[in-house]
Enzyme design. Structure first.
Site, short mmCIF file in Angstrom:
data_model
loop_
_atom_site.label_atom_id
_atom_site.label_comp_id
_atom_site.label_asym_id
_atom_site.label_seq_id
_atom_site.Cartn_x
_atom_site.Cartn_y
_atom_site.Cartn_z
CE LYS A 186 -0.45 1.82 -3.92
NZ LYS A 186 0.18 0.52 -4.19
CE1 TYR A 200 -0.09 5.01 -5.46
CE2 TYR A 200 0.04 6.49 -3.58
CZ TYR A 200 0.51 5.38 -4.28
OH TYR A 200 1.56 4.67 -3.77
CB SER A 205 -0.94 -0.03 1.21
OG SER A 205 -1.81 1.07 1.20
#
Ligand SMILES: NC(=O)C1=CN([C@@H]2O[C@H](COP(=O)(O)OP(=O)(O)OC[C@H]3O[C@@H](n4cnc5c(N)ncnc54)[C@H](OP(=O)(O)O)[C@@H]3O)[C@@H](O)[C@H]2O)C=CC1
Ligand SMILES: CCCCCCCCCCCCCCCC(=O)[C@@H](N)CO
Length: 325
Positions: A190, A186, A172
């Site tokens: 994650k 993004y 992650s």
């Protein structure tokens, strides 16, 4: 004074005794996941963090396979690992977005003991300016690609011949623990890995498979160099709260986290605070860490709020400055 001390003592004793009780009931067994002579399969193993991890795993005597798209980068990685360790890694060229290609690679590679789902792409930009294609690109590679990898590898992993404990590790980011300006897509990709990991751990624990989530800060890699070419100033300012690490350091934390079967693996001191502050309902094997989580919860919420106030201050002054010029 005596009253303060007494209440402090109570404050510590209460969680301590509760934890002790829990410990008696649950008795978490420590896990040791060996690396030597085992098959470690790393996606995105041709560059940056993945490559550093491949080096390290090879050094520790693992049989290493790496998967990425570019054949040239794979070949270069293979040569550099051979040069450093004398070990031949197996390379697989596939796009994690293509399930059939991934399945073929995994079948060819043979049963996996440690799967490291590390591939990832990142382009920092305000949502308003970011093209939908780029948003989809990040979700597809970082999230759907991870599903593809795990779906492809899991059937074999469950049937693995040498019956030691196995691992599925997901890379992650600290941007997967806290939302950061410029990272809407993004961060979403994650954060999603955490949901995946928490649910998956419950499903695979019966097969002695341990899920690990790694949360690095900015890390010096070819990917970061590319990202920095077009990064909103505020993204750099806010992400700067956690500094920059070397890929080798992150690889070391990652491998140690995998070996000890830790669910959450922070990589630096800020990362440790962040992991404590966001421990939520994640599994925790270490009684010591569980204790630290319980007694620091309130204080760390305060620390987290201070960081937020500071960040919103930066955002405000940035806007004020940009209006003036
Ligand atoms: N560097 C950083 O600052 C941080 C990175 N991370 C995370 O760590 C991971 C690795 O990052 P980093 O080492 O910087 O990245 P790099 O860009 O240096 O390397 C990315 C790797 O992933 C592979 N890859 C990319 N897209 C695909 C795809 N569609 N299919 C298969 N392989 C692919 C690349 O090979 P190829 O292009 O040939 O396919 C390459 O091997 C990522 O998940 C990232 O989000 C987390 C926190 C900080
Ligand atoms: C309790 C208080 C804890 C406070 C610490 C907070 C620090 C947060 C900083 C977050 C940085 C995120 C960097 C993401 C890097 C990354 O993934 C990219 N390079 C790839 O895009």
């Amino acid at each position: 004074m005596a009253l303060v001390l007494l209440s402090l003592l109570l404050l510590l004793l209460l969680p301590l005794s509760l934890l002790f009780l829990l410990y008696l009931i649950v008795r978490p067994k420590p896990v040791k996941i060996p690396i030597k002579n085992r098959h470690v399969f790393i996606t995105g193993g041709s560059s940056g963090i993945g490559l550093a991890l491949a080096h390290r795993a090879a050094q520790e005597g693992a049989r290493v396979s790496i998967l990425a798209r570019s054949l040239q980068k794979l070949e270069e990685a293979k040569q550099s690992i051979h040069l450093a360790t004398g070990i031949e890694v197996a390379t697989f060229s596939a796009d994690v977005r293509d399930f059939d290609a991934v399945k073929k690679a995994v079948d060819e590679a043979g049963p996996i003991d440690v799967l490291v789902v590390n591939q990832g792409v990142f382009v920092a930009q305000e949502l308003e300016n970011q093209e939908l294609d780029e948003i989809k690109f990040m979700i597809d590679v970082n999230l759907i690609g991870s599903f593809n990898m795990i779906k492809a590898a899991l059937p074999q992993m469950k049937k693995r011949p040498n019956s030691g404990p196995a691992s599925i590790a997901l890379m992650s980011s600290q941007a997967g623990q806290v939302g950061i300006y410029g990272y809407t897509a993004y961060s979403a990709s994650k954060f999603a890995l955490r949901g995946l990991a928490e649910a998956l751990q419950q499903e695979v624990i019966g097969d002695d498979i341990h899920v690990t989530l790694i949360f690095p800060p900015d890390t010096e890699t070819p990917g970061l160099e590319e990202e920095n070419k077009r990064k909103p100033q505020l993204t750099s300012i806010i992400a700067g709260s956690s500094g920059v690490m070397k890929a080798e350091e992150v690889a070391k934390k990652t491998l140690n986290g995998i070996k000890s079967g830790s669910f959450i693996v922070p990589c630096n001191f800020e990362g440790l605070l962040l992991s404590l502050a966001t421990s939520g309902l994640s599994p925790q094997r270490s009684v010591l860490m569980a204790f630290v989580e319980v007694v620091t919860a309130g204080l760390l919420r305060l620390a987290g709020l201070c960081f937020q106030w500071n960040w919103y201050g930066s955002i405000q002054s940035w806007h004020a400055q940009n209006k003036r010029t």
